[in-house]
Design an enzyme around this catalytic site. Structure first.
Site, PDB file in Angstrom:
ATOM      1  N   SER A 129       0.802  -1.227   0.000  1.00 38.93           N
ATOM      2  CA  SER A 129       0.000   0.000   0.000  1.00 38.93           C
ATOM      3  C   SER A 129       0.834   1.276   0.000  1.00 38.93           C
ATOM      4  CB  SER A 129      -0.951   0.016   1.200  1.00 38.93           C
ATOM      5  OG  SER A 129      -0.232   0.159   2.404  1.00 38.93           O
ATOM      6  N   LYS A 166       0.526   4.491   6.898  1.00 38.95           N
ATOM      7  CA  LYS A 166       0.075   5.315   5.780  1.00 38.95           C
ATOM      8  C   LYS A 166       0.676   6.707   5.919  1.00 38.95           C
ATOM      9  CE  LYS A 166      -2.973   1.986   4.820  1.00 38.95           C
ATOM     10  NZ  LYS A 166      -2.807   1.061   3.678  1.00 38.95           N
TER      11      LYS A 166
END
Length: 369
Positions: free
Chosen positions: A52, A143
């Site tokens: 990701s 993230k």
């Protein structure tokens, strides 16, 4: 004048030496306490399990994450095994005991979360009652912070805007492309050598691929590549998987918002629209009972016209935009879920290769930005 000092009486006895077992016990106890303090208050090591954040971070990267940067978070669940994951998945065995639950408290930190920081946090989706997990044993995610408390976030054709201004994109951010070829067979080695991921083959000539930015020009130059077009979901196309999962907001991963991030002390009027956007925070993260009685909204049994937030909230997204489950899908990240700031890649392993090529030597002790 004579000075007489009392002399220590020699009893003729010596302090008994510790046995080997006692020495080992003391050493292990010290190691356990030291590791718990270091892991809990200073820094921890984490591994990147998915793509990701590619190409900023790679699958197989091992990171040091600073807990003192944003302030060490005191444990909600103090009885844990510091050397193991919260659950041994294969056997469904918990490595913690939730008989003792402490309230959220964080020590002062060196800084606050800034837009662009790469942050490790607990997965907000697991606040759902079905998971039945305390905050600090929920799955760890990593993230990039896109928006901070009070910001207005909008995504237009994959570009993030904060308070009306385009946010800087990560240098090695990735997205997916619709690739049309001449129909000639593509050598699979090209995908491996250029770190291209084939998401799907639509038909004989058409593919969806995630292509690193630095490889895009070279890939377009191959004679059998006819066109390479970014994949972008159109405005107004409703995706039920995207937050807040309601048809009233026809949002998708590429066109989203505007949405105001809750901030501590910020009040919002309680109406049908705001309840859709903020109910999860009010109910699950700030632990209130929310009910509807006709057109009235009740908070903890009392009719409410507005709600004032007790925590700050952040918006986190992966740099690999079309291969990341992030805030676009489960909403904002509450401050009590934040673990720390990713600082350095201390090791990186490519599982597809053999030693010594298995080690990505160029990523050892590499600062993260």
């Amino acid at each position: 004048m004579k000075w007489n000092f009392p002399l220590k009486k020699n009893t003729g006895t010596t302090k008994p030496r510790k046995t080997k077992k006692r020495e080992w016990f003391d050493a292990l106890l010290f190691a356990l306490i030291a590791s718990t303090v270091i892991r809990g208050l200073i820094f921890s090591a984490y591994a990147i399990p998915s793509g990701s954040m590619e190409g900023t971070l790679l699958t197989g990267d091992y990171l040091f994450v600073s807990k003192i940067s944003y302030g060490p978070r005191m444990p909600f669940t103090p009885v844990q095994n510091p050397f193991l994951e919260s659950t041994i998945t294969k056997y469904h065995i918990k490595t913690y005991w939730d008989g003792i639950k402490l309230p959220y408290f964080r020590l002062p930190g060196l800084t606050t979360i800034k837009k662009g920081d790469i942050v490790v946090f607990n997965k907000p989706e697991e606040a759902d009652p079905a998971y039945d997990k305390p905050v600090d044993v929920r799955t760890n995610l990593i993230k990039r912070c896109q928006a901070t408390p009070g910001d207005v976030l909008t995504i237009v054709n994959s570009q993030v805007y904060i308070n009306g201004k385009a946010a800087p994109n990560a240098e090695k951010a990735q997205t997916s492309y619709r690739v049309i070829t001449s129909g000639d067979m593509i050598n699979p080695d090209i995908f491996r050598d250029m770190n291209i991921e084939v998401c799907q083959q639509v038909d004989l000539n058409t593919y969806e691929m995630i292509i690193p930015k630095e490889q895009l020009t070279t890939f377009k130059g191959f004679s059998y590549i006819k066109s390479v077009i970014p994949v972008v979901e159109p405005v107004g196309s409703y995706d039920a998987n995207v937050f807040p999962h309601n048809e009233r907001f026809k949002w998708n991963a590429d066109n989203f918002g505007p949405l105001t991030l809750p901030k501590i002390g910020m009040s919002v009027p309680l109406n049908q629209e705001n309840l859709i956007l903020y109910r999860r925070a009010i109910e699950l993260y700030e632990h209130n009972k929310v009910e509807l009685e006709g057109k009235d909204i009740l908070i903890n049994g009392k009719k409410a016209k507005s709600y004032t937030f007790k925590m700050n909230y952040y918006w986190m997204m992966g740099d690999n935009r079309h291969n990341s489950l992030d805030s676009r899908f489960w909403g904002y990240v509450p401050e009590d879920h934040v673990i720390g700031k990713a600082l350095i890649t201390w090791m990186s392993v490519d599982s597809t290769k053999t030693f010594p090529n298995k080690i990505r030597w160029n990523r050892l002790l590499k600062p993260i930005d």
